[in-house]
Design a protein around this motif. Structure first.
Motif, mmCIF file in Angstrom:
data_model
loop_
_atom_site.group_PDB
_atom_site.id
_atom_site.type_symbol
_atom_site.label_atom_id
_atom_site.label_comp_id
_atom_site.label_asym_id
_atom_site.label_seq_id
_atom_site.Cartn_x
_atom_site.Cartn_y
_atom_site.Cartn_z
ATOM 1 N N ASP A 94 -1.442 -18.193 -13.515
ATOM 2 C CA ASP A 94 -2.148 -16.955 -13.849
ATOM 3 C C ASP A 94 -1.568 -15.817 -13.028
ATOM 4 O OD1 ASP A 94 -4.336 -18.047 -15.609
ATOM 5 O OD2 ASP A 94 -4.796 -19.148 -13.776
ATOM 6 N N MET A 95 -1.892 -14.598 -13.437
ATOM 7 C CA MET A 95 -1.493 -13.423 -12.671
ATOM 8 C C MET A 95 -2.720 -12.827 -12.005
ATOM 9 S SD MET A 95 1.752 -13.160 -12.891
ATOM 10 C CE MET A 95 1.967 -11.522 -12.172
ATOM 11 N N ALA A 96 -2.622 -12.582 -10.713
ATOM 12 C CA ALA A 96 -3.707 -11.960 -9.959
ATOM 13 C C ALA A 96 -3.297 -10.539 -9.583
ATOM 14 C CB ALA A 96 -4.031 -12.773 -8.708
ATOM 15 N N VAL A 97 -4.279 -9.668 -9.486
ATOM 16 C CA VAL A 97 -4.040 -8.268 -9.138
ATOM 17 C C VAL A 97 -4.852 -7.934 -7.904
ATOM 18 C CG1 VAL A 97 -4.207 -5.872 -9.921
ATOM 19 C CG2 VAL A 97 -3.640 -7.670 -11.562
ATOM 20 N N SER A 98 -4.219 -7.252 -6.952
ATOM 21 C CA SER A 98 -4.921 -6.838 -5.740
ATOM 22 C C SER A 98 -4.558 -5.401 -5.413
ATOM 23 C CB SER A 98 -4.560 -7.745 -4.555
ATOM 24 O OG SER A 98 -3.200 -7.575 -4.207
ATOM 25 N N SER A 99 -5.476 -4.718 -4.772
ATOM 26 C CA SER A 99 -5.249 -3.345 -4.316
ATOM 27 C C SER A 99 -5.406 -3.302 -2.809
ATOM 28 C CB SER A 99 -6.240 -2.375 -4.974
ATOM 29 O OG SER A 99 -6.032 -2.313 -6.368
ATOM 30 N N ALA A 100 -4.487 -2.606 -2.153
ATOM 31 C CA ALA A 100 -4.528 -2.508 -0.703
ATOM 32 C C ALA A 100 -4.230 -1.074 -0.299
ATOM 33 C CB ALA A 100 -3.521 -3.465 -0.073
ATOM 34 N N PRO A 101 -4.789 -0.617 0.817
ATOM 35 C CA PRO A 101 -4.480 0.736 1.282
ATOM 36 C C PRO A 101 -2.996 0.883 1.579
ATOM 37 C CG PRO A 101 -6.375 -0.168 2.450
ATOM 38 C CD PRO A 101 -5.759 -1.302 1.683
ATOM 39 N N ALA A 102 -2.451 2.050 1.253
ATOM 40 C CA ALA A 102 -1.059 2.355 1.569
ATOM 41 C C ALA A 102 -1.029 3.115 2.882
ATOM 42 C CB ALA A 102 -0.442 3.190 0.443
ATOM 43 N N TYR A 103 -0.291 2.627 3.858
ATOM 44 C CA TYR A 103 -0.265 3.217 5.188
ATOM 45 C C TYR A 103 1.113 3.798 5.505
ATOM 46 C CZ TYR A 103 -4.534 0.559 5.965
ATOM 47 O OH TYR A 103 -5.796 0.045 5.872
ATOM 48 N N TYR A 104 1.116 4.812 6.320
ATOM 49 C CA TYR A 104 2.335 5.274 6.947
ATOM 50 C C TYR A 104 1.967 5.771 8.332
ATOM 51 C CZ TYR A 104 0.811 10.077 6.122
ATOM 52 O OH TYR A 104 0.091 11.236 6.107
ATOM 53 N N TYR A 105 2.969 5.912 9.169
ATOM 54 C CA TYR A 105 2.716 6.414 10.515
ATOM 55 C C TYR A 105 3.787 7.433 10.851
ATOM 56 C CZ TYR A 105 2.114 6.658 15.550
ATOM 57 O OH TYR A 105 1.910 7.101 16.825
ATOM 58 N N ASP A 106 3.388 8.600 11.311
ATOM 59 C CA ASP A 106 4.307 9.656 11.701
ATOM 60 C C ASP A 106 4.576 9.535 13.199
ATOM 61 O OD1 ASP A 106 5.768 11.880 12.174
ATOM 62 O OD2 ASP A 106 4.200 13.326 11.651
ATOM 63 N N PRO A 107 5.777 9.107 13.594
ATOM 64 C CA PRO A 107 6.047 8.918 15.019
ATOM 65 C C PRO A 107 6.241 10.209 15.785
ATOM 66 C CG PRO A 107 8.017 8.472 13.755
ATOM 67 C CD PRO A 107 6.914 8.703 12.765
ATOM 68 N N TYR A 132 -3.952 3.944 -2.370
ATOM 69 C CA TYR A 132 -3.940 2.498 -2.585
ATOM 70 C C TYR A 132 -2.733 2.098 -3.406
ATOM 71 C CZ TYR A 132 -8.651 2.062 -0.735
ATOM 72 O OH TYR A 132 -9.737 2.062 0.100
ATOM 73 N N VAL A 133 -2.255 0.903 -3.164
ATOM 74 C CA VAL A 133 -1.148 0.329 -3.919
ATOM 75 C C VAL A 133 -1.661 -0.912 -4.632
ATOM 76 C CG1 VAL A 133 1.100 -0.795 -3.784
ATOM 77 C CG2 VAL A 133 0.609 1.193 -2.342
ATOM 78 N N THR A 134 -1.428 -1.007 -5.934
ATOM 79 C CA THR A 134 -1.848 -2.160 -6.731
ATOM 80 C C THR A 134 -0.653 -3.060 -6.976
ATOM 81 O OG1 THR A 134 -3.595 -0.888 -7.816
ATOM 82 C CG2 THR A 134 -2.880 -2.911 -8.901
ATOM 83 N N GLN A 135 -0.835 -4.345 -6.700
ATOM 84 C CA GLN A 135 0.241 -5.312 -6.870
ATOM 85 C C GLN A 135 -0.222 -6.482 -7.715
ATOM 86 O OE1 GLN A 135 1.204 -6.155 -2.728
ATOM 87 N NE2 GLN A 135 3.028 -4.859 -2.872
ATOM 88 N N SER A 136 0.693 -7.021 -8.516
ATOM 89 C CA SER A 136 0.428 -8.228 -9.300
ATOM 90 C C SER A 136 1.285 -9.360 -8.760
ATOM 91 C CB SER A 136 0.749 -8.000 -10.781
ATOM 92 O OG SER A 136 -0.054 -6.969 -11.326
#
Length: 240
Positions: free
Chosen positions: A103-116, A144-148
C-alpha cells in the motif's frame, strides 16, 4: 571575517550535534512488531503425541518457496517439542498460508530550515516579515511537506489439525507492516511471533516485538538447503 567565524562556529556545533545523535542511534535496539491472532482448541497432550507432517495443496507440493518457509516454521515448532515425521505416522497436520500486500502511505511533516547568520535584517526587511529577526515562522522555518511511501504488510497463517479426525485444533495468524519489501526477510519474524508462548488461548490478539540482531538479521535466517538452528521463543516481547 566576522561572518566566517560565525560560519565555522555553527559548523562545529552542528558537527557535534550530529555525532551525538549518531552515537545515540547506534545504541538503540531495532524491533520488528507483529500482531498475532490465535484461535485455539488445544487439549495439551504429551510431547510424544506432537508428531506432525506438513499438509500441502497441489500448487505447494513442488514449490521451493513453500518448502523454504516450511523449514522456518518447523524450526519454531521444534521449540515446542513438535517432531516432523512421515504423513502416515503424524498425529497432526500443519498447513501454512502466506502473502504480502503493498500500500501507499501519506504523511505530512513540518518543513524546517535554520539561518546560521541571524541579524537585524532578513530578506531586505528590518526584523523579518513581522515580529522578530527570523521572519514570521521563527528561527526554524514553517510550512509542511507531504510525502508518499510504500508500506508492505506480510502475513503468515499456521493451521494445525488432528489428522485422524480432521478437527482444527490451532489456528494462528501473524501480521507485520513496514518498509521491508521482502517476505523472505520477514518470514522468520512472523514464524517466531506466531509460535511465541504456544499455545495461546482462544481468540487472543496481542502484539509481539522481536529484536533485530546487530547485523540487521532475523532471529532465524532462511538458509538454502539446510535448516536454520532452532532458537527459543524467549526473545519475544509480548504486549497483551
Amino acid at each position: 571575517m566576522k561572518l566566517d567565524r560565525r560560519t565555522r562556529s555553527w559548523g562545529r556545533h552542528a558537527g557535534l550535534m550530529f555525532a551525538a545523535l549518531a552515537m545515540l542511534l547506534a545504541g538503540c535496539t531495532s524491533y520488528v512488531t507483529t500482531q498475532v491472532t490465535a484461535f485455539s482448541n488445544w487439549d495439551g497432550g504429551s510431547d510424544a503425541t506432537r508428531t506432525y507432517a506438513f499438509q500441502r495443496t497441489t500448487s505447494q507440493a513442488n514449490s521451493l518457496e513453500d518448502s523454504t518457509y516450511e523449514q522456518v516454521v518447523a524450526n519454531e515448532l521444534a521449540t515446542h517439542a513438535f517432531r516432523q515425521v512421515d504423513m502416515d505416522r503424524a498425529h497432526y497436520l500443519v498447513a501454512i498460508a502466506y502473502g504480502t500486500r503493498s500500500d501507499m502511505a501519506v504523511s505530512s511533516a513540518p518543513a524546517y530550515y535554520y539561518d546560521p547568520w541571524p541579524g537585524p535584517y532578513y530578506w531586505g526587511r528590518p526584523y523579518g516579515w513581522g515580529g522578530g529577526p527570523w521572519g514570521p515562522w521563527g528561527p526554524y522555518g514553517g510550512g509542511y511537506v507531504t510525502q508518499s511511501y510504500p508500506v508492505f504488510t506480510h502475513t503468515l497463517g499456521i493451521r494445525i489439525t488432528d489428522r485422524a479426525s480432521g478437527k482444527e485444533v490451532y489456528n494462528v495468524t501473524a501480521r507485520s507492516s513496514g518498509d521491508e519489501a521482502s517476505l523472505v526477510y520477514a518470514m522468520p519474524f512472523l514464524a517466531r511471533s506466531a509460535m511465541a508462548d504456544f499455545p495461546l488461548g482462544n481468540g487472543v490478539v496481542r502484539t509481539v516485538k522481536l529484536p533485530v540482531d546487530g547485523q540487521g538479521g532475523a532471529p532465524n535466517e532462511v538458509a538454502a538447503g539446510a535448516a536454520a538452528p532452532a532458537a527459543p521463543a524467549s526473545g519475544a516481547k509480548a504486549v497483551q
